[in-house]
Scaffold this active site. Structure first.
Site, PDB file in Angstrom:
ATOM      1  N   GLU A 147       0.816  -1.229   0.000  1.00 43.95           N
ATOM      2  CA  GLU A 147       0.000   0.000   0.000  1.00 43.95           C
ATOM      3  C   GLU A 147       0.842   1.268   0.000  1.00 43.95           C
ATOM      4  O   GLU A 147       0.422   2.297  -0.521  1.00 43.95           O
ATOM      5  CB  GLU A 147      -0.963   0.001   1.185  1.00 43.95           C
ATOM      6  CG  GLU A 147      -2.122  -0.986   1.045  1.00 43.95           C
ATOM      7  CD  GLU A 147      -1.803  -2.367   1.615  1.00 43.95           C
ATOM      8  OE1 GLU A 147      -0.621  -2.635   1.913  1.00 43.95           O
ATOM      9  OE2 GLU A 147      -2.734  -3.182   1.756  1.00 43.95           O
ATOM     10  N   PHE A 177     -11.546  -7.654  13.440  1.00 40.54           N
ATOM     11  CA  PHE A 177     -10.454  -8.069  12.558  1.00 40.54           C
ATOM     12  C   PHE A 177     -10.160  -6.966  11.538  1.00 40.54           C
ATOM     13  O   PHE A 177     -11.072  -6.440  10.914  1.00 40.54           O
ATOM     14  CB  PHE A 177     -10.839  -9.373  11.836  1.00 40.54           C
ATOM     15  CG  PHE A 177      -9.788  -9.814  10.847  1.00 40.54           C
ATOM     16  CD1 PHE A 177      -8.519 -10.202  11.285  1.00 40.54           C
ATOM     17  CD2 PHE A 177     -10.057  -9.828   9.485  1.00 40.54           C
ATOM     18  CE1 PHE A 177      -7.556 -10.585  10.367  1.00 40.54           C
ATOM     19  CE2 PHE A 177      -9.094 -10.216   8.571  1.00 40.54           C
ATOM     20  CZ  PHE A 177      -7.830 -10.595   9.010  1.00 40.54           C
ATOM     21  N   GLN A 178      -8.909  -6.641  11.396  1.00 37.49           N
ATOM     22  CA  GLN A 178      -8.437  -5.587  10.497  1.00 37.49           C
ATOM     23  C   GLN A 178      -9.118  -4.242  10.754  1.00 37.49           C
ATOM     24  O   GLN A 178      -9.394  -3.490   9.827  1.00 37.49           O
ATOM     25  CB  GLN A 178      -8.572  -6.007   9.022  1.00 37.49           C
ATOM     26  CG  GLN A 178      -7.614  -7.143   8.658  1.00 37.49           C
ATOM     27  CD  GLN A 178      -7.436  -7.345   7.162  1.00 37.49           C
ATOM     28  OE1 GLN A 178      -8.376  -7.134   6.396  1.00 37.49           O
ATOM     29  NE2 GLN A 178      -6.239  -7.754   6.749  1.00 37.49           N
ATOM     30  N   LYS A 234     -17.678  -0.977   5.594  1.00 35.77           N
ATOM     31  CA  LYS A 234     -18.032  -1.949   4.555  1.00 35.77           C
ATOM     32  C   LYS A 234     -19.537  -2.032   4.316  1.00 35.77           C
ATOM     33  O   LYS A 234     -19.976  -2.138   3.171  1.00 35.77           O
ATOM     34  CB  LYS A 234     -17.482  -3.324   4.938  1.00 35.77           C
ATOM     35  CG  LYS A 234     -17.685  -4.366   3.856  1.00 35.77           C
ATOM     36  CD  LYS A 234     -17.036  -5.698   4.193  1.00 35.77           C
ATOM     37  CE  LYS A 234     -17.207  -6.655   3.008  1.00 35.77           C
ATOM     38  NZ  LYS A 234     -16.579  -7.964   3.270  1.00 35.77           N
ATOM     39  N   MET A 281      24.252   9.729   2.443  1.00 36.72           N
ATOM     40  CA  MET A 281      24.077  10.970   3.190  1.00 36.72           C
ATOM     41  C   MET A 281      24.365  10.742   4.676  1.00 36.72           C
ATOM     42  O   MET A 281      24.938  11.600   5.345  1.00 36.72           O
ATOM     43  CB  MET A 281      22.674  11.530   2.979  1.00 36.72           C
ATOM     44  CG  MET A 281      22.511  12.962   3.435  1.00 36.72           C
ATOM     45  SD  MET A 281      23.661  14.094   2.644  1.00 36.72           S
ATOM     46  CE  MET A 281      22.705  14.705   1.265  1.00 36.72           C
TER      47      MET A 281
END
Lengths: 576, 170
Positions: free
Chosen positions: A50, A112-113, A162, A479
C-alpha cells in the site's frame, strides 16, 4: 438513478474525471472492487504494497497536476499508507485515499483488520472523513476533491465502513458539483493595493533576488514566474521543490539554494536587499540559521496559505492568494514601474553574482578509475536532453539530481522534499509513467533507498512500464555516511550496506533488464544503451565512488554565507 | 512582537462533527502548544460548537496558532479575545469538609463571594461559584485550612463586550 454505495463511489470518481486508481484489495473494500470490476473508464493499478500505492498516486499527481487516487482496505491497508500520506502532505500534493473500514456495527470493537483510520491519519493529512451514512457518500467525495485540490493542496482520506458499500442496498444518486463547505476558506485573490505596493518595492531594489518554490509548480505559474523574472532581469533561485518552474538553462538562474545549494544562489540570498519569495515556505533546509537569513533584505512573500506567512521568517510584505493570479498582476504593475528600476545598480549586482559564479561550486574531481555520481547525472541529462521526468529517492543521489540534472520544465522533477521519504522514487515513477506513457521516466535511486520499495518492480512488469532505474550504488547510505564523516569523526554506525543483492539479477528475476556499469569509460555508452530500450524497464546498477560527498554544504545552524565548498574548489569564503 | 509567554483566551466556532475536537486538541500537541483549559458546547445552531480555550504563549506564537486553527477545515471562525474588551466567567463546584465548627465560617465565605451551597450532608458542603478565574482562585484561597474533598472547574468561557460577535463567515 438508484445505486449501491460501491457504485456511488465509482460514479463519483468518474464525475471527478479520475482515470487511474492505485490500490490493493482486501476484505473491507471487496464490494468496491466488485463495482470497479464492472467500470470501464477507470483503470486500476495493482501495487505490491500500500505504501507503493500512495507514492504512485503522488508521483502521478506531481507529474500531471491532477489528484492521485488510492484505494486500500482497512487496518494494515490504511496503516501502510501512513508514510505515503505524510509524504504528500509535507509537499502539498493533492491526493484522495479511500480506505475501507469494518462495518459500522463492528466499529470500536477491535474487530479483525480494524484500525482508527481517521485518528491515525489526522495529523498527516489536509482533512479526513469517516462516512456514517449512505446518503452522504457522494457529497463527501465532492467535498474531498474540493479540499484536496483547492487552496494549498493536500491529501484527503475517506474512510468508509463496509456495510455502506453493500451491493444490495441502493439509493438515489445525484452528484452535485457546486457544493459549499461552510467552514472551508480559501483566499485566492489579494487586494490590488498590496500587489501594487509590492511591485513598487520590487522595482526599487538595487540587489534583488527571487526565491521560488513548489507553490509555483502547484499553481501552474511557471510561465508567469519566468515572464516576471525576464521582465525585471533579476537573479532567481529555486528550492528543491521548485526546480523546473524556472528554466535551469537560463542565464538568470543561479541554481538551487539552501543546504546543498550553489554558492552564487546562497550568497545572493545573503546579500540581497529585496527578496521576492514565491510559493516557498522558508524550510529549515533552505534558510539555514534563521537569525542570519537575508539580513539586509526587505522580504515580500507570495503564498496561498496564510499560515506560511511569517511562520519561520518575519516578512515585510505578504501577498496571500493564488500564485499564478498574483504573479499576473505583479507583471502588469511592474511593467508600469519598470522605468524606476536602477539598471546601473542591477548591472553592478550581476557583476557581483558573476564573481560568485566563478567559484564553479559544482565542479568535482573527475576520475577515470571510479565512476563519479555527479558524472552519472550529467550523462543522464545529456543523453535524455534534459527532457525526462526524473524521480528520486532520498539522500545524496537526490541532491546530485537536483544539482546536475538541469530541469527546464515544471513537474519533471519528482521527489520527496519535505518528509524525505526513502522508497519514494520507484513507485512515484510508476505514477509519472502512467500519466505520461510516451515520455521517458527515470528513477534515480541508491542501493539503500531502492530496497525500501523494491517490490514495485513487479507492478512495473504487470503494466509494462518502461521506467529506467538508475541505481547509484556506493555501498553506503551515502548521506548518513557523509554526516558521520563530518560530525561523528568517521564512525560509520550502521551506514554501510552489508549483504547488498545483485541488483541486475534481482531486476531480471522480476522480468526486467538488469545492467551493471562499473567502468567510467563506458558510462555514457552504457547509459545510452540502457535508455534506448523503449518498451522495457531497465535497472542499471552503477557502481560509484564510495566516499564522494555532496557539496556545497551549509552545516546546521550556519548562515547562507558560511558554506563549505568541495575540497577541490576554492575554500576561502568571500563575505560581500 | 514579544516573545514573553502570556495568557491568551481564544474563541473558536467549529463544525459540531465527529473528530472536530480531536483535530483542535491534536493541533496543539503536534505544534507544541499547551491547552490550559478548554470548554466546548453546541451554540444556538446545534450544527456548530463553540470552544473557549486558554493557552500561554508569546504573541508571535499565538498569531501563528490563530492561522493554524483557521486553516483546519472544520473551523468556521476563530478569534483571540485577549486584547479586546471581553467578559470571562468560570464555574466552580467544590465539595468541602464541613464539621460543625466550620459551618458558620463556610457560610460566611460563601456569602461574601456570592457563592451558593447546593448540597449538604452531615460532614460536607458542596458549593457553586461563578466568576472570573481570579475570583474562583481567591475563593479557594480563602478557605484556608478547610479540607477540599473534590474540586471541579469548567474552565473559562469568554464573550466579547458590546455588539461584537464571533460570526459565521461566508
Amino acid at each position: 438513478m438508484k445505486l449501491s454505495g460501491s457504485e456511488i463511489i465509482i460514479e463519483s470518481l468518474k464525475k471527478e474525471g479520475v482515470d487511474y486508481i492505485f490500490g490493493y484489495p482486501g476484505g473491507a473494500v471487496l464490494h468496491i472492487y466488485d463495482a470497479l470490476f464492472a467500470a470501464k473508464d477507470i483503470k486500476h493499478v495493482l501495487v505490491r504494497h500500500e505504501q507503493g500505492a500512495t507514492h504512485a498516486a503522488d508521483g502521478y499527481a506531481r507529474a500531471c497536476n491532477k489528484p492521485g487516487i488510492v484505494l486500500v482496505t482497512s487496518g494494515p491497508g490504511i496503516t501502510n499508507c501512513v508514510t505515503g500520506i505524510a509524504t504528500a502532505h509535507m509537499d502539498s500534493i493533492p491526493m484522495i485515499v479511500i480506505s475501507g473500514q469494518v462495518s459500522r456495527h463492528y466499529v470500536g470493537s477491535d474487530a479483525f483488520q480494524e484500525a482508527d483510520a481517521t485518528g491515525i491519519t489526522r495529523p498527516i493529512c489536509k482533512h479526513n472523513f469517516l462516512i456514517n451514512d449512505r446518503e452522504s457518500i457522494a457529497e463527501t467525495f465532492r467535498k474531498a476533491f474540493i479540499i484536496a485540490t483547492t487552496g494549498r493542496p493536500g491529501p484527503v482520506i475517506i474512510d468508509i465502513p463496509k456495510d455502506l458499500t453493500d451491493p444490495n442496498i441502493k439509493i438515489n444518486f445525484e452528484y452535485k458539483k457546486n457544493i459549499k463547505i461552510r467552514s472551508y476558506k480559501v483566499k485566492t485573490n489579494e487586494c490590488e493595493d498590496k500587489i501594487h505596493d509590492a511591485a513598487k518595492l520590487i522595482c526599487s531594489a538595487k540587489k534583488p533576488m527571487i526565491y521560488s518554490g513548489g507553490g509555483v509548480v502547484l499553481s501552474k505559474a511557471s510561465a508567469e514566474l519566468t515572464k516576471l523574472t525576464k521582465l525585471l532581469n533579476f537573479p532567481i533561485t529555486n528550492t528543491l521543490m521548485g526546480l523546473g518552474a524556472y528554466p535551469s538553462s537560463d542565464s538568470q538562474f543561479l541554481g538551487m539554494l539552501g543546504m546543498h545549494g550553489t554558492y552564487e544562489a546562497n550568497m545572493a540570498m545573503h546579500n540581497c536587499d529585496v527578496l521576492l519569495a514565491v510559493g516557498a515556505r522558508f524550510d529549515d533546509r533552505v534558510t539555514g540559521d534563521t537569525k542570519q537569513f537575508c539580513p539586509k533584505a526587505k522580504i515580500i512573500h507570495i503564498d496561498i496559505d496564510p499560515s506560511s506567512i511569517s511562520k519561520i521568517i518575519e516578512v515585510d510584505h505578504s501577498l496571500i492568494g493564488d500564485t499564478k493570479k498574483i504573479l499576473k498582476k505583479l507583471i502588469s504593475y511592474t511593467t508600469n514601474y519598470k522605468n524606476n528600476i536602477d539598471t546601473v545598480a542591477i548591472d553592478k549586482w550581476w557583476k557581483k553574482i558573476n564573481s560568485w559564479q566563478k567559484k564553479k561550486c559544482l565542479s568535482y574531481a573527475k576520475s577515470n578509475k571510479v565512476i563519479k555520481p555527479q558524472a552519472v547525472i550529467e550523462s543522464l541529462h545529456k543523453i535524455s536532453k534534459g527532457k525526462s521526468f526524473v524521480t528520486s529517492d532520498v539522500g545524496q543521489h537526490q541532491m546530485w539530481v537536483a544539482q546536475y540534472y538541469k530541469f527546464d520544465k515544471p513537474n519533471r522533477w519528482i521527489n520527496s522534499g519535505g518528509l524525505g521519504t526513502m522508497g519514494f522514487g520507484l513507485p512515484a515513477a510508476i505514477g509519472a509513467q502512467l500519466a505520461f506513457p510516451k515520455e521517458q521516466v527515470i528513477c534515480v535511486t541508491g542501493e539503500a533507498s531502492i530496497l525500501m520499495c523494491i517490490q514495485e518492480l513487479s507492478t512495473c512488469l504487470q503494466y509494462g512500464l518502461p521506467i529506467k532505474v538508475i541505481n547509484l550504488n556506493n555501498r553506503y547510505m551515502g548521506m548518513v555516511r557523509q554526516w558521520q564523516e563530518f560530525f561523528y569523526e568517521g564512525r560509520y554506525a550502521m551506514s554501510y550496506m552489508d549483504a547488498i543483492p545483485d541488483f541486475a539479477k534481482l531486476a531480471e528475476s522480476f522480468g526486467h533488464i538488469g545492467m551493471v556499469i562499473d567502468n567510467p569509460e563506458n558510462l555514457e555508452k552504457d547509459l545510452t544503451k540502457a535508455l534506448s530500450y523503449k518498451n522495457r524497464l531497465v535497472f542499471v546498477d552503477v557502481i560509484t565512488d564510495q566516499t564522494e560527498n555532496v557539496y556545497p554544504m551549509i552545516v546546521n545552524g550556519k548562515g547562507h554565507h558560511e558554506m563549505h565548498l568541495a575540497p577541490s574548489a576554492n575554500e576561502d569564503i568571500e563575505l560581500a | 512582537m514579544t516573545t514573553i509567554d502570556k495568557r491568551h483566551i481564544i474563541s473558536i466556532l467549529v463544525e459540531n462533527e465527529f473528530g472536530s475536537l480531536s483535530r483542535i486538541a491534536g493541533l496543539f500537541s503536534a505544534r507544541g502548544y499547551n491547552i490550559h483549559c478548554l470548554s466546548v458546547a453546541p451554540t444556538s445552531d446545534d450544527s456548530i460548537s463553540r470552544m473557549t480555550l486558554v493557552t500561554y504563549c508569546s504573541d508571535a506564537k499565538s498569531s501563528q496558532l490563530m492561522k493554524q486553527l483557521d486553516k483546519l477545515v472544520d473551523v468556521i471562525n476563530v478569534k483571540d479575545l485577549t486584547d479586546e474588551t471581553h467578559i470571562e466567567r468560570e464555574m466552580l463546584l467544590l465539595k468541602v469538609k464541613s464539621t460543625l465548627k466550620q459551618r458558620d465560617e463556610l457560610k460566611r465565605l460563601t456569602d461574601i463571594f456570592r457563592a451558593r451551597i447546593i448540597d449538604v450532608t452531615d460532614t460536607t458542603y458542596t458549593i457553586e461559584l461563578t466568576g472570573p478565574t481570579e475570583k474562583i482562585l481567591a475563593f479557594i484561597d480563602s478557605l484556608g485550612k478547610i479540607k477540599i474533598i473534590e474540586q471541579v472547574r469548567s474552565g473559562a468561557l469568554g464573550i466579547s463586550r458590546g455588539s461584537e460577535s464571533l460570526e459565521i463567515k461566508k
